[in-house]
Design a protein around this motif. Structure first.
Motif, PDB file in Angstrom:
ATOM      1  N   UNK A   1       0.819  -1.207   0.000  1.00  0.00           N
ATOM      2  CA  UNK A   1       0.000   0.000   0.000  1.00  0.00           C
ATOM      3  C   UNK A   1       0.856   1.262   0.000  1.00  0.00           C
ATOM      4  N   UNK A   2       0.299   2.289  -0.662  1.00  0.00           N
ATOM      5  CA  UNK A   2       0.996   3.570  -0.721  1.00  0.00           C
ATOM      6  C   UNK A   2       0.119   4.630  -0.062  1.00  0.00           C
ATOM      7  N   UNK A   3       0.766   5.595   0.555  1.00  0.00           N
ATOM      8  CA  UNK A   3       0.023   6.718   1.136  1.00  0.00           C
ATOM      9  C   UNK A   3       0.145   7.902   0.182  1.00  0.00           C
ATOM     10  N   UNK A   4      -0.995   8.515  -0.140  1.00  0.00           N
ATOM     11  CA  UNK A   4      -0.942   9.727  -0.954  1.00  0.00           C
ATOM     12  C   UNK A   4      -1.453  10.907  -0.152  1.00  0.00           C
ATOM     13  N   UNK A   5      -0.686  11.983  -0.191  1.00  0.00           N
ATOM     14  CA  UNK A   5      -1.135  13.254   0.364  1.00  0.00           C
ATOM     15  C   UNK A   5      -1.514  14.112  -0.838  1.00  0.00           C
ATOM     16  N   UNK A   6      -2.814  14.295  -1.021  1.00  0.00           N
ATOM     17  CA  UNK A   6      -3.291  15.037  -2.185  1.00  0.00           C
ATOM     18  C   UNK A   6      -3.713  16.428  -1.750  1.00  0.00           C
ATOM     19  N   UNK A   7      -3.008  17.418  -2.261  1.00  0.00           N
ATOM     20  CA  UNK A   7      -3.225  18.787  -1.786  1.00  0.00           C
ATOM     21  C   UNK A   7      -3.333  19.737  -2.978  1.00  0.00           C
ATOM     22  N   UNK A   8      -4.523  20.369  -3.079  1.00  0.00           N
ATOM     23  CA  UNK A   8      -4.730  21.265  -4.220  1.00  0.00           C
ATOM     24  C   UNK A   8      -5.670  22.384  -3.812  1.00  0.00           C
ATOM     25  N   UNK A   9      -6.171  23.103  -4.821  1.00  0.00           N
ATOM     26  CA  UNK A   9      -7.096  24.196  -4.540  1.00  0.00           C
ATOM     27  C   UNK A   9      -8.467  23.695  -4.107  1.00  0.00           C
TER      28      UNK A   9
ATOM     29  N   UNK B   1       3.393   9.224  -1.659  1.00  0.00           N
ATOM     30  CA  UNK B   1       3.213  10.016  -2.882  1.00  0.00           C
ATOM     31  C   UNK B   1       2.566  11.347  -2.518  1.00  0.00           C
ATOM     32  N   UNK B   2       3.171  12.455  -2.951  1.00  0.00           N
ATOM     33  CA  UNK B   2       2.529  13.751  -2.730  1.00  0.00           C
ATOM     34  C   UNK B   2       2.061  14.263  -4.087  1.00  0.00           C
ATOM     35  N   UNK B   3       0.838  14.801  -4.145  1.00  0.00           N
ATOM     36  CA  UNK B   3       0.342  15.283  -5.434  1.00  0.00           C
ATOM     37  C   UNK B   3      -0.595  16.459  -5.304  1.00  0.00           C
ATOM     38  N   UNK B   4      -0.862  17.136  -6.424  1.00  0.00           N
ATOM     39  CA  UNK B   4      -1.752  18.304  -6.446  1.00  0.00           C
ATOM     40  C   UNK B   4      -0.950  19.595  -6.510  1.00  0.00           C
ATOM     41  N   UNK B   5      -1.633  20.675  -6.841  1.00  0.00           N
ATOM     42  CA  UNK B   5      -0.959  21.964  -7.067  1.00  0.00           C
ATOM     43  C   UNK B   5      -0.083  22.430  -5.908  1.00  0.00           C
ATOM     44  N   UNK B   6      -0.520  22.173  -4.658  1.00  0.00           N
ATOM     45  CA  UNK B   6       0.240  22.661  -3.500  1.00  0.00           C
ATOM     46  C   UNK B   6       1.555  21.884  -3.320  1.00  0.00           C
TER      47      UNK B   6
END
Ligand code: KG4
Ligand code: ZN
Length: 392
Positions: free
Chosen positions: A181-189, A321-326
């Motif tokens: 399993x992977x952890x994603x921190x998804x951060x965007x507007x 995994x970090x993703x999104x505009x921020x």
């Protein structure tokens, strides 16, 4: 396999044509064509994105961008051929709310022979519904005219793929086999969530914001400081300047929900704390902008780091995994790069290349390709889903 992809969920109209193949367990994505029109400057005048203005711009720009993408990819073979009247009627039905796009697509379909494309991937959500509809209807019209399948894509899943890509050469990427399993921190507007990825396509949302998305909070703090939209990059610049000049973070801001025991977030109180502090100032100087930006950014970074560590530990994650505009934020990236390997030396860490943190169509093509591999059913009634969750 070749996928034409369309992204219109917010304020970027983006189209790409990507060819996929597999080599030694690696998926290779070769970007044949990639065009993007950003409405950011237009929306900046209003300090935010207006859905109907975004829709108008997508309607105007999507047709020309599809044409340019096909040209760039050398998939634009001229062949004047009248469209059968029944097809024109069908296209008119699909695009009844986007007359400019209808005109552009009829012109395009009349001018060229059917390109060698296997499927069309399009963002179905989450995002601004009037904006999403433009991409969806454009994709439906082309899929109908060319008789190829449609693949609806979750925008946030696109951001996940953006994060794990590695550039192999100009316009070519490899998607490595991620260990789950992977952890994603998804951060965007629009989003702030911690997600457990069990496998591509199988997601469990562990926690999310209870009020503002973090990008929204960055944008609001920027506005309070008199900085331009989008505010994230501005706040980040001022915070970097404060650190370079050794200007301490001021005021001391709370770390909201740090000890809440769950994986949820909240940023509205933090924003209010900034507001109260600004109200005590006679005027906002450049130094105030620097110290407040630093204080805000560091509070957000602390909360994300602590909650991510807790989730990594409690769920036995193998990958982060970090993703999104921020995730373009420099302090956040540096902090995670430095801190995570210390506590979790075994974990693979993926951060998106800065150029891929913003919305683009390549990530939609890739997410579409993986979805195609999973052989999920072709949707018969594709609709815009503004609040589409990842776990749907
Ligand atoms: O993912 P994205 O491009 O669009 C959405 O789907 O929302 O994210 C845009 C958000 C905006 O709120 C913007 O201010 C923020 O990402 N952002 C940043 C940075 N660059 C963009 N926030 C903090 N630091 C940055 N460097
Ligand atoms: Zn996005």
């Amino acid at each position: 396999m070749k996928i034409l992809s369309i992204e219109t969920s917010c304020d970027e109209t983006a189209v790409s044509l990507v060819e996929f193949h597999t080599e030694n367990n690696l998926t290779l994505a070769n970007v044949l064509g990639n065009k993007l029109y950003s409405q950011v400057k237009l929306h900046a005048e209003f300090g935010g994105v207006y859905p109907n203005l975004a829709k108008r711009e997508h309607t105007k720009n999507l047709g020309p961008l599809i044409l340019e993408t096909l040209r760039e990819a050398d998939h634009y073979k001229e062949l004047m051929q009248p469209l059968p009247p029944t097809q024109i009627i069908e296209l008119e039905k699909i695009l009844k709310r986007e007359p400019e796009l209808f005109t552009d697509l009829v012109k395009l379909l009349t001018a060229i022979e059917k390109p060698e494309i296997d499927a069309i991937a399009v963002t179905e959500g989450p995002g601004l519904e009037p904006a999403l509809w433009v991409g969806i209807n454009g994709a439906r019209a082309l899929a109908h005219a060319w008789n190829i399948p449609l693949i609806p894509v979750n925008h946030m899943e696109g951001h996940l793929f953006s994060s794990v890509l590695t550039a192999t050469e100009k316009s070519a990427y490899a998607i490595p086999p991620v260990t789950f399993p992977a952890l994603a921190l998804l951060i965007s507007g629009g989003h702030t969530e911690l997600v457990k990825i069990n496998a591509w396509g199988s997601y469990t949302v562990l926690g999310e914001t209870r009020d503002d998305a973090v990008g929204e909070a960055f944008d609001k703090v920027a506005r309070m400081l008199g900085l331009s939209y989008p505010g994230g990059p501005e706040v980040s610049k001022y915070a970097d300047r404060a650190r370079a000049k050794n200007i301490p973070a001021t005021p001391a801001l709370p770390r909201p929900m740090l000890k809440s025991g769950d994986f949820d977030f909240s940023f509205s109180g933090l924003k209010t704390a900034v507001r109260y502090h600004i109200d005590t100032l006679r005027e906002v100087t450049e130094k105030n902008r620097e110290e407040i930006s630093r204080a805000f950014e560091e509070s957000v970074t602390d909360v994300f780091l602590e909650k991510s560590k807790k989730a990594l530990k409690e769920h036995g994650m193998k990958t982060f995994i970090m993703g999104g505009g921020v995730s373009a934020n420099k302090n956040l990236r540096e902090t995670f790069k430095n801190e995570l390997p210390r506590s979790f030396p075994e974990i693979s860490l993926y951060l998106p290349e800065i150029s891929l943190t913003t919305d683009n169509a390549v990530m939609i093509a890739i997410a579409g390709y993986f979805k195609h591999l999973r052989r999920e059913k072709d949707p018969s009634n594709l609709v815009a889903r503004g609040t589409l969750p990842l776990s749907a």
